[in-house]
Each structure stands twice: as structure tokens, then as C-alpha cells.
Design a protein around this motif. Structure first.
Motif, PDB file in Angstrom:
ATOM      1  N   UNK A 413     101.902 -41.381  -2.171  1.00  0.00           N
ATOM      2  CA  UNK A 413     103.087 -42.063  -2.748  1.00  0.00           C
ATOM      3  C   UNK A 413     102.892 -43.563  -2.901  1.00  0.00           C
ATOM      4  N   UNK A 414     102.152 -44.186  -2.002  1.00  0.00           N
ATOM      5  CA  UNK A 414     101.919 -45.634  -2.088  1.00  0.00           C
ATOM      6  C   UNK A 414     101.163 -45.967  -3.364  1.00  0.00           C
ATOM      7  N   UNK A 415     100.117 -45.203  -3.662  1.00  0.00           N
ATOM      8  CA  UNK A 415      99.312 -45.471  -4.860  1.00  0.00           C
ATOM      9  C   UNK A 415     100.126 -45.177  -6.119  1.00  0.00           C
ATOM     10  N   UNK A 457      96.777 -51.090  -9.418  1.00  0.00           N
ATOM     11  CA  UNK A 457      96.108 -49.955  -8.756  1.00  0.00           C
ATOM     12  C   UNK A 457      95.403 -50.424  -7.487  1.00  0.00           C
ATOM     13  N   UNK A 458      94.746 -51.578  -7.580  1.00  0.00           N
ATOM     14  CA  UNK A 458      94.049 -52.103  -6.403  1.00  0.00           C
ATOM     15  C   UNK A 458      95.043 -52.462  -5.308  1.00  0.00           C
ATOM     16  N   UNK A 462      94.966 -51.042  -1.580  1.00  0.00           N
ATOM     17  CA  UNK A 462      94.983 -51.911  -0.391  1.00  0.00           C
ATOM     18  C   UNK A 462      96.015 -51.404   0.614  1.00  0.00           C
ATOM     19  N   UNK A 463      97.210 -51.103   0.130  1.00  0.00           N
ATOM     20  CA  UNK A 463      98.264 -50.614   1.028  1.00  0.00           C
ATOM     21  C   UNK A 463      97.885 -49.259   1.624  1.00  0.00           C
ATOM     22  N   UNK A 544      89.238 -55.507  -1.225  1.00  0.00           N
ATOM     23  CA  UNK A 544      90.082 -54.991  -2.315  1.00  0.00           C
ATOM     24  C   UNK A 544      90.852 -56.119  -3.002  1.00  0.00           C
ATOM     25  N   UNK A 545      91.325 -57.088  -2.208  1.00  0.00           N
ATOM     26  CA  UNK A 545      92.065 -58.217  -2.808  1.00  0.00           C
ATOM     27  C   UNK A 545      91.153 -59.039  -3.718  1.00  0.00           C
TER      28      UNK A 545
END
Length: 560
Positions: A413-415, A457-458, A462-463, A544-545
């Protein structure tokens, strides 16, 4: 009154409240990280060794302790009374007590002892005191008497410590060779022998499909392979016995603070240090070496000693595999919901379900993963592809694959939400412009929409990584164990073993902190392991950042 009302109406109070809340949150986060860093990094620093003459409460006799002071407490008269301490102090007086790490578990039966300040008759820091880090029974604190080879004394007194350090450096290389043989070379041969057993079992299972000649030929190949593996094992065993014999030639004699002498093999030692006689530079070198051993070493004594390399390796492998699985599924789902699905009531219900899925307790995902992935999917895979191995499960038992898929489901769900938000922010004029120039919807999506939504998306990834790396509860059901016999990646085909169980830093922290029989000894390891886990999460997120920012700048420049 009107001034106050105007001030509230201006919105300034809410700005101050938000700023204050943010400041408090930052202070708490920074404070927590500093606490973990100080306790975690401090674990590896060679502390002073303190010898104390202590008057016993009952017998009034004096005993001698030697060790590290790891904690100091100041008690009030009420607290001392509640603890049942016999020292009589006034109502306004304070009592100090010290927690000594005295080690020598095989001699005293415990590692720590509390000592009240008034009972310490004399305290000193002798330069000749020595700390030994052992492979079993924890640290040993005492005085070096002599070093022996083949039973003959080769060094005593002050020279013994230098001789011991030289021999220990040589022995460490031999111990590493021994571990290489035990962990990797013999492990590889055992894997080959196990494969021949499974191949023979599979041959018997499929015997009806083969002619007698084919069966005999294949059986002969399997037996030849097994005999070759056994022959290699015997050669390694001879080499291993030779190394063990060489390691056991050297020994040392130590004397405890109360005068008891103890003989031990040099092969049982990891490090030796005379902390009180070390300069700051020597302590720094020793500190770096201990930290390196902790990060690259394997655990000992039920995880309460040694390193955490298998847990680091397992955590990173699982998170990387989870990322590979969750990213395409999350992106495809978001694209469908935003670009292709007809907006309406049904889609709103789907979106609400996705949002609610993010709030489901993680242990529920673990139960689902155990029931669906392990028992249903894993059991079906075993029935179809590995029937000859029955009743031993291959994928029908918790392992790396099921742990990664469970985490992928948990973070999906986060993505989806992050990607859909990114797609929403792309101006409608961009899509219409592309279509007006003759591009198809698929071409617009592939060449315009997806690149512009890549930073979002990135962000979702990350999350997802941050949440997946810190989860513990579901992993206890679907593949993480206290001690894994081997790493999930090695030199044996297929190199990545998805069916193997893994160690995980989060579970390691739980196990050491709450399941260890020696809580005081395990406490520094909890902070040190937490520090490593934080470092890994921050490193993955920063990577990722950096990728996200680079993509953002790239497509911003392209749009200009």
C-alpha cells in the motif's frame, strides 16, 4: 480581547504549535539516536580494570574483585531500605553502589556483581591486570602467570603478555583457517552429500520411468559423486585435525584476583588486552578491531557474544528481495488505478481498502504469510516439484522467499499510494500534448508519465524499505530464526537459496534483549545491534533519496 482574537484569526498560533511539535519530535529523535550511539559505540571501548577490596556484609571478611565498572547507581535511604540493604544511612544521605562486570563465569558462576560503595575498602587500577575475550564463558579478568607450549613454560611475568599477543595473532589466522574449513569447505561437501541422498531418493521415486540400464547408470553416477565427496571430506578432516593439534599446543595460566589459577588453551581466546596499561592510541586500535569483529563476525554463546554478520546479511538480502518484488507490483497497481480504471464508486472502495491495508497490524500479515505462502503455496510447490523429498518440506516451511513476499505485501500500500500521488501531480496538459502530437497512450505512459513519476516511486520505495527493515513480528512466523546454520547466498547452485531461513537484526535485538538468560551481558549488544540496524536503514534510505533527487533533476532539466 480583540487583539487576541485577531492573533488567533491570523493563524500564527497554529504555526507556532506546528513548529513546537516538530521541534519536540526532532529533539526526541536526535536524543534517541544519541542514546543508542553512545551506548552502542561505548560497548567496544576498553574500559579500565578496577581491583577492589570488598568487605562482605555477613562475614565481615574481605574479598578481592577485579573487573569493569559498567554502571553506577545512587540510592536514597528509602530505596536502600526497599532493596533490603543492611547499610544504615540517614534519611537525607545517599548510598552509591557499583555494578562490576567480574567475568570468569566458569569460576564464579556469574558475570556481574553489585557492590555498595561503603563496603569497598580499597580500590586501584593495576597495570598488570588483563582482560581476555574468550569464545566460551564470556570474558576472563585476572593476571597473566605464564605462557606454555607443549606444556613447557616459554614466558613469564612482563614478557608473557607480549609473547601471548604474538602467539594469539598467529592462532587467530589458524582459527580463521579452521572456521573456513568448518563453515564453508565442509559445509559445501555436506551440501553435495545431501544432494546425492536426495538424487538417489528421487531416482527411486521415478524408477518406473527409467529402464534398468538407465537406472543403474544413474545410480552409479550418484554413488561415485558421493564417494568423491566423502574422500574430499576425509582429506579436509585430516587437515582440520592437524590445525586443531597445532592450536592446542599453546596454553596460558591466569590467576584470578582472589588467587585461584586457571589454565586455558590459546585457541579458546579471541582477544587479550591490558586495558590499564594501554595508551589512547592503543585503545583506539583495539576499539576498531573489536568493532570490526562485531560487524564481520559470527555470533557465539546463543547470540550473547561475538558478531552479527549473518543478521546483517539476512536483513539486507531480505529487504533487497522485498524491494524487487514490491516495486513493480505497486507501480503497476497505481498506474492501473490512475490511468486506466474507470473512476467511480467501486474504485473509491478499492482505494479505501488499499489505505486501510496499510493500517492492518503487521502480525496479521505474518499469520497470512504463514497460512497462504508457507502452507498453501509452499506445500503446493513441494507437491509439484519436490514430491521425492516428502515428507521433508523444501518451500513448505518458513524461509527467505516467504519472509520477503510477506514484507512485500505489507509494504505494497505504501508504494501504491506514493506512486499514485506522483501520477496525480503530473499536469493534464502534458498527457494531452503528447497525445496531440500523435503518441499512443502506451507511448505517453512509457516515455512521459513514468519518467516524471519516478521520483514519487522512489519515495514509496524509501518508505517501504524503512518499514520492512524494522519489522519483526511477521518475520517470526515466516522465515527468521535465532541462529541460521548458513547464509542464504553461497557458492552452491543456485547460489541464492530462497528456501533457507535467515537471521534478522530486528529479531536479533528482540532475542538478545528479551530472551537472553544473561540480561546484563546482553544489554550492550542490544544498543550496538540497534545502532547497526539504524545505520543500514539510513544508508538504504540515503541511497534511494540520492537516486530520487537525481531522477528529479534529470526530468526537470528535460522538461525545461
Amino acid at each position: 480581547m480583540s487583539t487576541t482574537r485577531n492573533w488567533f484569526a491570523s493563524g500564527d498560533p497554529w504555526i507556532w504549535m506546528v513548529g513546537g511539535g516538530l521541534s519536540i519530535s526532532l529533539v526526541m529523535v536526535v536524543g534517541l539516536i544519541m542514546l543508542i550511539a553512545v551506548r552502542g559505540f561505548g560497548h567496544f571501548w576498553p574500559a579500565d580494570l578496577v581491583e577492589a577490596e570488598v568487605r562482605e556484609a555477613r562475614s565481615q571478611e574481605t574479598t578481592t574483585l577485579l573487573g569493569e565498572i559498567v554502571e553506577t547507581e545512587t540510592l536514597t535511604a528509602v530505596q536502600a531500605k526497599e532493596l533490603g540493604l543492611s547499610e544504615s544511612i540517614g534519611e537525607d544521605e545517599l548510598l552509591t553502589r557499583y555494578l562490576f562486570k567480574i567475568g570468569n563465569r566458569d569460576v564464579y558462576g556469574r558475570d556481574f556483581r553489585w557492590v555498595l560503595g561503603p563496603r569497598i575498602v580499597e580500590r586501584s587500577k593495576p597495570d598488570t591486570a588483563v582482560m581476555l575475550e574468550r569464545r566460551e564463558y564470556g570474558n576472563f579478568y585476572g593476571y597473566l602467570v605464564d605462557v606454555r607450549r607443549d606444556g613447557e613454560v616459554i614466558a613469564t611475568g612482563h614478557d608473557a603478555l607480549d609473547e601471548l599477543k604474538t602467539l594469539l595473532a598467529e592462532n587467530r589466522r589458524k582459527v580463521q583457517e579452521l572456521e573456513q574449513i568448518d563453515r564453508y569447505e565442509i559445509g559445501a561437501i555436506n551440501y553435495r552429500i545431501e544432494q546425492t541422498r536426495l538424487d538417489e531418493k528421487g531416482l527411486d521415486y521415478n524408477r518406473d520411468e527409467l529402464s534398468e540400464a538407465e537406472y543403474e547408470a544413474r545410480l552409479a553416477e550418484i554413488k561415485a559423486e558421493r564417494e568423491a565427496a566423502n574422500a574430499e571430506y576425509q582429506e579436509l578432516r585430516v587437515e582440520r585435525d592437524k590445525l586443531l593439534e597445532e592450536l592446542n599446543r599453546t596454553a596460558l595460566t591466569m590467576r584470578t584476583a582472589d588467587g585461584e589459577e586457571k589454565r586455558m588453551q590459546l585457541s579458546k581466546l579471541v582477544q587479550v588486552s591490558a586495558n590499564n596499561a594501554m595508551s589512547v592510541g592503543d585503545k583506539l586500535l583495539y576499539y576498531v578491531e573489536r568493532f570490526k569483529d562485531f560487524v564481520t563476525g559470527y555470533p557465539r554463546e546463543a547470540n550473547t557474544e561475538g558478531g552479527i554478520f549473518p543478521a546483517i546479511f539476512g536483513t539486507i538480502t531480505m529487504v533487497m528481495l522485498m524491494s524487487i518484488v514490491v516495486t513493480p507490483f505497486g507501480v503497476i497497481a497505481a498506474i492501473y488505478l490512475r490511468e486506466y480504471a474507470r473512476q467511480g464508486t467501486f474504485l473509491r472502495i478499492v482505494r479505501i481498502s488499499v489505505y486501510n491495508l496499510a493500517g492492518v497490524p503487521s502480525i496479521v500479515f505474518g499469520v497470512f504469510g504463514l497460512g497462504f505462502f508457507v502452507y498453501t503455496m509452499g506445500g503446493s510447490i513441494d507437491d509439484i516439484f519436490y514430491p521425492e523429498r516428502s515428507p521433508e518440506p523444501v518451500f513448505g516451511t518458513p524461509g527467505l522467499l516467504w519472509a520477503s513476499l510477506t514484507l512485500a505485501l505489507l509494504t505494497l500500500p505504501v508504494v501504491i499510494v506514493a506512486t499514485e500521488e506522483g501520477l496525480t501531480r503530473i499536469p493534464r496538459a502534458v498527457r494531452e500534448g503528447s497525445l496531440a502530437l500523435g503518441a499512443t497512450k502506451a507511448e505517453t505512459l512509457r516515455r512521459i508519465i513514468l519518467p516524471m513519476a519516478a521520483p514519487a516511486m522512489m519515495t514509496g520505495l524509501i518508505l517501504a524499505v524503512a518499514r520492512a527493515a524494522g519489522e519483526v513480528a511477521p518475520l517470526m512466523l515466516v522465515g527468521v530464526v535465532k541462529l541460521a546454520p548458513s547464509l542464504p547466498i553461497d557458492g552452491q547452485f543456485p547460489f541464492l537459496h530462497l528456501d533457507r531461513k535467515i537471521m534478522h537484526l530486528g529479531f536479533h535485538i528482540y532475542d538478545v534483549g528479551f530472551q537472553s538468560p544473561n540480561v546484563e551481558a546482553a544489554r550492550p549488544l542490544v544498543y550496538a545491534t540497534s545502532l547497526i540496524l539504524l545505520f543500514i536503514i539510513i544508508s538504504l534510505n540515503l541511497t534511494a533519496i540520492a537516486i530520487r533527487n537525481r531522477l528529479r533533476e534529470k526530468y526537470r532539466a528535460d522538461s525545461d
